[in-house]
Motif scaffolding. Structure first.
Motif, mmCIF file in Angstrom:
data_model
loop_
_atom_site.group_PDB
_atom_site.id
_atom_site.type_symbol
_atom_site.label_atom_id
_atom_site.label_comp_id
_atom_site.label_asym_id
_atom_site.label_seq_id
_atom_site.Cartn_x
_atom_site.Cartn_y
_atom_site.Cartn_z
ATOM 1 N N SER A 232 4.396 3.927 -7.638
ATOM 2 C CA SER A 232 5.478 4.900 -7.761
ATOM 3 C C SER A 232 5.252 5.744 -9.005
ATOM 4 O O SER A 232 4.704 5.278 -10.001
ATOM 5 C CB SER A 232 6.842 4.215 -7.822
ATOM 6 O OG SER A 232 6.915 3.349 -8.920
ATOM 7 N N ASN A 233 5.673 6.992 -8.882
ATOM 8 C CA ASN A 233 5.529 7.918 -9.996
ATOM 9 C C ASN A 233 6.754 8.825 -10.000
ATOM 10 O O ASN A 233 7.073 9.441 -8.988
ATOM 11 C CB ASN A 233 4.246 8.744 -9.823
ATOM 12 C CG ASN A 233 4.077 9.744 -10.944
ATOM 13 O OD1 ASN A 233 4.397 9.468 -12.094
ATOM 14 N ND2 ASN A 233 3.584 10.930 -10.609
ATOM 15 N N VAL A 234 7.432 8.867 -11.114
ATOM 16 C CA VAL A 234 8.662 9.647 -11.206
ATOM 17 C C VAL A 234 8.506 10.681 -12.312
ATOM 18 O O VAL A 234 8.071 10.345 -13.415
ATOM 19 C CB VAL A 234 9.864 8.741 -11.559
ATOM 20 C CG1 VAL A 234 11.126 9.579 -11.750
ATOM 21 C CG2 VAL A 234 10.079 7.675 -10.494
ATOM 22 N N GLY B 196 0.799 -1.225 0.000
ATOM 23 C CA GLY B 196 0.000 0.000 0.000
ATOM 24 C C GLY B 196 0.826 1.266 0.000
ATOM 25 O O GLY B 196 0.276 2.364 0.058
ATOM 26 N N GLY B 197 2.124 1.157 -0.072
ATOM 27 C CA GLY B 197 2.978 2.347 -0.050
ATOM 28 C C GLY B 197 2.970 3.081 -1.379
ATOM 29 O O GLY B 197 2.729 2.493 -2.429
ATOM 30 N N GLU B 198 3.248 4.369 -1.278
ATOM 31 C CA GLU B 198 3.222 5.205 -2.471
ATOM 32 C C GLU B 198 4.448 6.104 -2.480
ATOM 33 O O GLU B 198 4.769 6.703 -1.460
ATOM 34 C CB GLU B 198 1.958 6.059 -2.426
ATOM 35 C CG GLU B 198 1.810 6.997 -3.578
ATOM 36 C CD GLU B 198 0.510 7.786 -3.457
ATOM 37 O OE1 GLU B 198 -0.232 7.807 -4.442
ATOM 38 O OE2 GLU B 198 0.256 8.359 -2.382
ATOM 39 N N ALA B 199 5.113 6.183 -3.615
ATOM 40 C CA ALA B 199 6.282 7.061 -3.715
ATOM 41 C C ALA B 199 6.167 7.914 -4.960
ATOM 42 O O ALA B 199 5.873 7.409 -6.044
ATOM 43 C CB ALA B 199 7.565 6.233 -3.770
ATOM 44 N N GLU B 200 6.382 9.212 -4.781
ATOM 45 C CA GLU B 200 6.439 10.118 -5.918
ATOM 46 C C GLU B 200 7.792 10.798 -5.882
ATOM 47 O O GLU B 200 8.182 11.367 -4.857
ATOM 48 C CB GLU B 200 5.338 11.165 -5.829
ATOM 49 C CG GLU B 200 3.961 10.618 -6.077
ATOM 50 C CD GLU B 200 2.930 11.725 -6.006
ATOM 51 O OE1 GLU B 200 2.431 12.147 -7.057
ATOM 52 O OE2 GLU B 200 2.652 12.184 -4.883
#
Ligand SMILES: Nc1ncnc2c1ncn2[C@@H]1O[C@H](COP(=O)(O)OP(=O)(O)OP(=O)(O)O)[C@@H](O)[C@H]1O
Ligand SMILES: [Mg+2]
Lengths: 254, 410
Positions: B283-285, B251-255
């Motif tokens: 994730s979103n980069v 459930g983690g989210e990284a931007e």
């Protein structure tokens, strides 16, 4: 009264096998309040004339002069020409990603007017000008020309014409790619600017249909890199009926 | 292959050089029509992660992870000479909202080294050589209304730093780490985002022109936690940052957002790794850079690894570069490696465009001077990314920094 004087203008472009002369001695005087139609076949050098006046780096002036109220236009950088009052509505406006129309217009108006327009008045001015050209207000937030249709690009050019209020407006094929409705809307925009009497208009076109909406004072036939015949509005009728054939054959066109 | 395209659609590519994924791992997985993985992301890092500098050979420059970096400009961070060079001081100022603590601790402190392990010799050098670490703690459930600020002014010499930002479960914080001054600096930054917590971490590299800065950022994102990294690099002679993300629970989210502006001679390198080894994480980069001047060099490597266990992963990465003048060079390499088909989405894009003469002419023909035209384009280019940051105060501050940079550089 603002006057643009073009004298014996020669212009070359860098072609694969060395420089190629496109304009071969153009003479033309445009005064504030006048409208000159420049008509000619494809490839005759109409856009070359328009871009050379605006100072596009691709074109090299090899002879002649261009004066605006006695000032040497050819000595000026592109932005200086715009500030001096020369405006070019482009045949193929380019996309500028990342720059919104509203930001672009305000930056341009600030540069040309020499001071930032008062925000409230400016917003109103832009809104009204867009409405008059039947442009969706959403265009203000889009990036300059990005994804615009051909007709939308032309409206955007005329929007700038209305906001920047130049002394000399050069309109390069503003009519091309427009359907009948859009042609009428764009022509009305040009006429609004003309009716102030404060602009000299150089209307570059291949077809006569825009002249139904915009009455020229003078018509010039452009062929082979120079003006080969000049006359009144009636010359356009002759071109409508007979085409450019006579000029292309007899003229200096390559 | 990376989707390398010219955003302006023009053909004036000039001196733009764009790296392709060919040298790294090939894109593989659903929708790519490609199954073969040339060289897995794992394998491209030649040596196993380690805290000990001696576990890494001195790089010679042909290694996959060093091949773009001008080693001779690293100030000896890679070959041991910096470790024995004269140490320099940092002046550090803190802005700590109520409840937040900042402690200086010794090497043996149990809280160090939890978020990740150095993956290259410089990071390991920093870990082996730092004297004291900084531990910033945001307590459980604390929802900060003001950012935590750490303003670092480097005053020459060499310094190795270690920073831990520990955001406890369900806390919410914005932490801004600002770098100014000059010197040779290597650091590890640990970002612990507790379960259900939210951290926006902003690292600004506003260095003097001659600074050298190499840092590894390790984020460990807890269950249902959100992590946002914002990296802004303007200054320095050589800056090489290595943001990494691992997930501690589902459930983690990284931007990961980045902005950089490379001027003549500057080498600005950003290498990212997002290691999806946990199910249902996102994730979103998005990194954007502008370059101008002779030998301005930007390197961007974005590695995203979706391991077999990472079902339900959703990831996207993008790098866009805007080249303002001749002589600048961009290497942009997105790598996406997928070991499971059971994902929500995975994509990447890389595009390098040129601010071309036609655009410049168009703007100038409306009275806008050349430098103002360039600024207008760069400002717009960056603003699109800034709007995604979603923290108004940070956005405004960064916009001001960009303005200052544009005023002085363009
Ligand atoms: N780089 C170049 N190399 C060689 N010839 C060129 C170059 N650029 C323009 N030309 C030529 O210059 C001539 C004039 O072009 P210009 O665009 O001015 O014509 P135009 O009258 O505006 O035509 P149209 O009605 O199609 O818009 C054309 O023959 C064109 O091919
Ligand atoms: Mg033309």
């Amino acid at each position: 009264m603002a006057t643009l004087e073009i004298r014996d203008l020669h212009v070359s472009v860098e072609a694969e096998n060395g420089p190629r002369e496109i304009l071969k001695g153009v003479d033309l005087t445009v005064k504030q309040g006048e409208t000159h139609a420049i008509m000619g076949p494809n490839g005759s050098g109409k856009s070359t004339l328009a871009y050379s006046l605006a100072g596009h780096p691709k074109y090299t002036v090899t002879g002649g002069s261009v004066l605006l109220d006695g000032e040497d236009v050819l000595e000026m950088s592109v932005d200086e020409r715009a500030k001096a009052g020369v405006f070019l509505a482009m045949q193929y406006p380019v996309e500028v990603p990342g720059v919104s129309v509203s930001n672009f217009l305000r930056t341009a108006a600030t540069a040309v007017r020499g001071e930032a327009p008062k925000l409230r008045l400016w917003v109103k001015e832009v809104k009204e000008a867009m409405a008059a050209l039947q442009m969706d207000p959403a265009f203000a937030e889009r990036n300059v020309n990005e994804g615009f249709s051909g007709g939308e690009k032309k409206r955007h050019e005329i929007l700038q014409l209305e906001l920047l209020k130049p002394k000399i407006a050069i309109l390069d094929e503003t009519d091309s790619g427009l359907d009948v409705d859009a042609l009428r809307i764009v022509s009305e925009g040009i006429n609004r600017v003309r009716s102030t009497g404060e602009v000299g208009t150089l209307l570059v076109t291949h077809y006569t249909r825009i002249l139904r909406y915009i009455q020229p004072d003078y018509v010039h036939v452009f062929a082979g890199g120079r003006i080969v015949e000049s006359g009144g509005a009636e010359l356009a009728d002759k071109l409508e009926n007979e085409g450019y054939e006579a000029y292309v054959k007899g003229g200096a066109s390559e | 292959m990376a989707d390398v395209q010219n955003t302006t659609g023009s053909t004036t590519a000039g001196s733009i050089e764009v790296g392709t994924a060919g040298a790294g791992a090939q894109l593989a997985g659903p929708g790519t029509g490609r199954a073969a993985v040339q060289q897995p992301i794992d394998a491209r890092v030649a040596v196993k992660p380690s805290y000990d500098v001696n576990d890494f050979p001195v790089p010679h420059g042909r290694e996959e992870d060093w091949r773009f970096t001008p080693l001779h400009r690293l100030g000896g961070l890679h070959d041991g000479t910096a470790a024995t060079a004269e140490r320099g001081e940092d002046k550090v100022e803190f802005t700590l909202p109520d409840g937040v603590t900042a402690e200086t601790v010794g090497r043996e402190d149990a809280r160090l080294g939890k978020a990740g392990t150095p993956v290259d010799r410089v990071a390991a050098q920093a870990f082996s050589a730092f004297e004291q670490a900084l531990v910033v703690t945001v307590p459980k459930d604390a929802v900060l209304t003001e950012p935590v600020k750490i303003d670092v002014r480097a005053e020459g010499g060499v310094r190795f730093a270690h920073v831990v930002i520990d955001v406890k479960p369900f806390a919410e914080a914005v932490v801004v780490l600002n770098h100014e001054g000059t010197g040779t600096r290597a650091a590890n930054v640990e970002l612990l985002v507790g379960d259900g917590a939210k951290l926006t971490f902003v690292s600004v590299q506003d260095w003097d022109r001659d600074a050298v800065h190499v840092a590894q950022h390790n984020a460990l994102v807890g269950r249902d936690a959100s992590f946002k990294s914002v990296v802004v690099t303007f200054g320095g002679d050589l800056v090489r940052l290595h943001p990494r993300v691992n997930y501690a629970g589902p459930g983690g989210e990284a931007e990961l957002f980045g902005l950089y502006f490379a001027d003549a001679g500057q080498h600005l390198e950003h290498r990212l790794i997002i290691d999806h080894d946990t199910p249902h994480c996102r994730s979103n980069v998005a990194y954007k850079g502008a370059l101008q001047g002779q030998d301005a060099h930007a390197v961007w490597v974005g590695d995203v690894l979706i391991r077999a266990a990472a079902l339900g992963t959703d990831t996207y990465e993008l790098n866009r570069n805007l080249v303002l003048t001749d002589g600048a060079r961009v290497d942009s390499i997105p790598n996406l490696e997928i070991e499971t088909g059971e994902i929500v989405g995975a994509g990447h894009a890389s595009a390098t465009g040129r601010f071309d003469d036609e655009q410049l002419f168009y703007l100038m023909a409306r009275g806008i001077p050349a430098d103002e035209a360039r600024r207008l384009v760069v400002r717009g280019f960056f603003a699109e990314l800034l709007q995604q940051i979603g923290v108004a105060e940070v956005q405004e501050q960064l916009m001001e920094k960009i303005e200052t940079e544009l005023e002085s550089a363009v």
